[in-house]
Design an enzyme around this catalytic site. Structure first.
Site, PDB file in Angstrom:
ATOM      1  N   ASP A   1      59.222  23.379   4.847  1.00  0.00           N
ATOM      2  CA  ASP A   1      59.029  22.376   5.831  1.00  0.00           C
ATOM      3  C   ASP A   1      60.462  22.240   6.768  1.00  0.00           C
ATOM      4  O   ASP A   1      60.387  22.212   7.985  1.00  0.00           O
ATOM      5  CB  ASP A   1      59.203  21.022   5.451  1.00  0.00           C
ATOM      6  CG  ASP A   1      57.052  20.860   4.778  1.00  0.00           C
ATOM      7  OD1 ASP A   1      57.097  21.835   5.611  1.00  0.00           O
ATOM      8  OD2 ASP A   1      57.101  19.674   4.486  1.00  0.00           O
TER       9      ASP A   1
ATOM     10  N   LYS B   1      50.566  25.253   9.553  1.00  0.00           N
ATOM     11  CA  LYS B   1      51.344  23.362   9.418  1.00  0.00           C
ATOM     12  C   LYS B   1      50.977  22.599   9.866  1.00  0.00           C
ATOM     13  O   LYS B   1      49.835  22.550  11.348  1.00  0.00           O
ATOM     14  CB  LYS B   1      52.502  23.633   9.120  1.00  0.00           C
ATOM     15  CG  LYS B   1      53.434  23.924   8.127  1.00  0.00           C
ATOM     16  CD  LYS B   1      53.073  23.370   6.908  1.00  0.00           C
ATOM     17  CE  LYS B   1      52.948  24.916   5.367  1.00  0.00           C
ATOM     18  NZ  LYS B   1      53.295  23.667   4.575  1.00  0.00           N
TER      19      LYS B   1
ATOM     20  N   ARG C   1      43.174  22.142  10.324  1.00  0.00           N
ATOM     21  CA  ARG C   1      44.104  23.437   8.829  1.00  0.00           C
ATOM     22  C   ARG C   1      43.211  22.847   8.204  1.00  0.00           C
ATOM     23  O   ARG C   1      41.675  22.646   7.435  1.00  0.00           O
ATOM     24  CB  ARG C   1      45.126  21.950   8.838  1.00  0.00           C
ATOM     25  CG  ARG C   1      46.018  21.629   9.731  1.00  0.00           C
ATOM     26  CD  ARG C   1      47.558  20.343   9.052  1.00  0.00           C
ATOM     27  NE  ARG C   1      48.382  21.078   8.122  1.00  0.00           N
ATOM     28  CZ  ARG C   1      48.982  20.741   7.439  1.00  0.00           C
ATOM     29  NH1 ARG C   1      48.725  19.575   7.893  1.00  0.00           N
ATOM     30  NH2 ARG C   1      49.665  21.527   6.645  1.00  0.00           N
TER      31      ARG C   1
HETATM   32  C1  S3P Z   1      54.293  19.221  -0.126  1.00  0.00           C
HETATM   33  C2  S3P Z   1      53.828  20.590  -0.288  1.00  0.00           C
HETATM   34  C3  S3P Z   1      54.186  21.356   1.138  1.00  0.00           C
HETATM   35  C4  S3P Z   1      54.691  20.931   2.181  1.00  0.00           C
HETATM   36  C5  S3P Z   1      53.743  19.668   2.981  1.00  0.00           C
HETATM   37  C6  S3P Z   1      54.023  18.359   1.932  1.00  0.00           C
HETATM   38  C7  S3P Z   1      53.446  18.761  -0.938  1.00  0.00           C
HETATM   39  O1  S3P Z   1      52.712  22.332   1.968  1.00  0.00           O
HETATM   40  O2  S3P Z   1      54.334  21.856   3.846  1.00  0.00           O
HETATM   41  O3  S3P Z   1      54.801  18.771   4.304  1.00  0.00           O
HETATM   42  O4  S3P Z   1      54.106  17.080  -1.575  1.00  0.00           O
HETATM   43  O5  S3P Z   1      52.850  18.634  -2.162  1.00  0.00           O
HETATM   44  P1  S3P Z   1      51.817  23.322   1.060  1.00  0.00           P
HETATM   45  O6  S3P Z   1      52.110  23.218   0.186  1.00  0.00           O
HETATM   46  O7  S3P Z   1      51.016  23.461   1.495  1.00  0.00           O
HETATM   47  O8  S3P Z   1      52.352  24.461   1.626  1.00  0.00           O
END
Ligand code: S3P
Length: 438
Positions: A317, A344, A120
């Site tokens: 998500d 993801k 990632r």
């Molecule tokens: C999250 C933000 C999201 C989400 C992840 C949890 C967080 O990711 O997909 O499961 O806790 O801030 P991104 O901020 O990279 O979109």
């Protein structure tokens, strides 16, 4: 693990604590002065990795009982250098937010993770954290394993997010706690604001203003954090799976208690309402600054919708499970603005399209969109009868197990173990509702 179609699901359940809030509670606890008591902490592998990292950075971290933890913090800018690499397993949130924490002081650390996390992109946080004063060495493409030396003197920056990401916003706000002056993050679209809410509860000054070019989040630094109690509600991103199961398994009626319904997280509920789902929010209340409700779901016909791209941050998500709901709906469902799904835990856009096709559902996939041709109203249901590769992705595994509960034939997931990263007890909880999962 295999999900077999069966009778209606019925009962009342509670899902484990919110993953986003659980990571943040441990991290702010580690930065705060005094003892933070946490209730309802998610005890999934991702969050346990963060608990281990906070201990390695010198905080006192102790499990008191089911979901009950105490953290004695070290103060902003006073974390200790870890003696060993920090292993974040599958957890992108843990790794990215922790880089913000380490950037606060001139300590050295190495971050490692599993095969999924090591694929990632980390450049999205290391690039702005370098402007704050931290230094990085990483694999090609800014990937883990990655080494960081935090800043000698963290600088306040103003940064416009190139992608809508609460993780990037949060990493910068956490680093900014130790900078002299205002750290500003500008988001073109608002993303989940648990970091802002929790920082305020711990005594930091965070202001938010919606301006013509987006949402400006400003943090006054340097800040001192004071320990505060945190009660973590159930994770809406976990509730999404039994919720959609209840909507698509004929005759089902399920209540999911104590779910966090922060408006920046509830895009899925908006979509399901537009699809005509038998879904109600009851017993709405406020718990430690976050809105909470019980979700009441009853199976019934669904219809296809168009989901606009600007809704993506509030349900990022939930697209795999929404696509599963769409497979049971009447007509086409169009999902747009899905570019982030490709980075993801797996490429979720490809995995969702591939899995639906394998289960007999017609799909069209573009660079950042997906169209699902639902079978509702046709007298047919998704065929199922497929074996799905989870690719170390908990949400892909859960989404297709839910599909199998209402398909014509069973669905097998090759490796269900990643589910424990976010939703320990998933299979047992669904079995308690009457699902055939083994
Ligand atoms: C999250 C933000 C999201 C989400 C992840 C949890 C967080 O990711 O997909 O499961 O806790 O801030 P991104 O901020 O990279 O979109």
């Amino acid at each position: 693990m295999t999900a077999r179609p069966g009778g209606p699901l019925a009962g009342r359940i509670a899902v484990p604590g919110d993953k986003s809030m659980s990571h943040r509670a441990l991290m702010l606890g580690a930065l705060a002065e005094g003892e933070t008591r946490i209730e309802g902490l998610l005890e999934g592998e991702d969050v346990l990795s963060t608990a281990g990292a906070m201990a390695a950075l010198g905080a006192e971290v102790e499990r008191l009982g089911d979901g009950r933890w105490r953290v004695v913090g070290r103060g902003v800018g006073r974390l200790a250098e870890p003696a060993q690499p920090l292993d974040f397993g599958n957890a992108g949130t843990g790794a990215r937010l922790c880089l913000g924490l380490i950037a606060q002081q001139p300590i050295f650390a190495v971050l490692v993770g599993d095969a999924s996390l090591s694929r990632r992109p980390m450049g999205r946080v290391t690039e702005p954290l370098a402007r704050i004063g931290a230094h990085f060495l990483s694999r090609a493409g800014g990937r883990l394993p990655l080494a960081i030396r935090g800043a000698e003197q963290p600088q306040p920056i103003s940064y416009r997010l190139p992608v809508a990401s609460a993780q990037v916003k949060s990493a910068l706000l956490l680093a900014g706690l130790a900078a002299e002056g205002t750290t500003e993050v500008i988001e073109p679209e608002a993303t989940r604001d648990h970091t802002e809410n929790m920082l305020r509860a711990f005594g930091a000054t965070v202001t938010v203003s919606d301006e013509a070019d987006g949402r400006h989040v400003r943090l006054a630094g340097p800040a001192r954090l004071t320990a505060a109690p945190v009660t973590v509600p159930g994770d809406i991103s976990s509730a999404a799976f039994p919720l959609v199961a209840a909507l698509v398994v004929p005759g089902s009626s399920v209540v999911i208690e104590n779910v966090g319904v922060n408006p920046l997280r509830t895009g899925l509920l908006d979509c399901l309402a537009e699809m005509g789902a038998g879904l109600r929010l009851v017993n709405r209340r406020d718990q430690a600054g976050e809105p909470v409700a019980d979700l009441v779901a009853e199976a019934g016909p669904l219809k296809g919708i168009v989901v606009p791209p600007e809704r993506a941050p509030s349900m990022i998500d939930e697209y795999p499970i929404l696509a599963v709901a769409a497979a049971f709906a009447e007509g086409r469902t169009e999902l747009r603005g899905l570019g982030e799904l490709r980075v993801k835990e797996s490429d979720r856009l490809a995995a969702t399209a591939r899995g639906l096709a394998a289960c007999g559902v017609a799909v069209e996939e573009g660079e950042d969109w997906l169209v699902v041709h639902g079978l509702g109203g046709s007298g047919r249901r998704p065929a199922g009868g497929a074996r799905i590769e989870a690719n170390l992705d908990h949400r892909i595994a859960m989404a297709f197990l839910v599909l199998g509960l209402a398909a014509a034939a069973p669905v097998e997931v090759d490796d269900a173990s990643p589910i424990d990263t976010s939703f320990p007890g998933f299979a047992a909880l669904l079995r308690g509702l009457g699902a055939d999962l083994a």
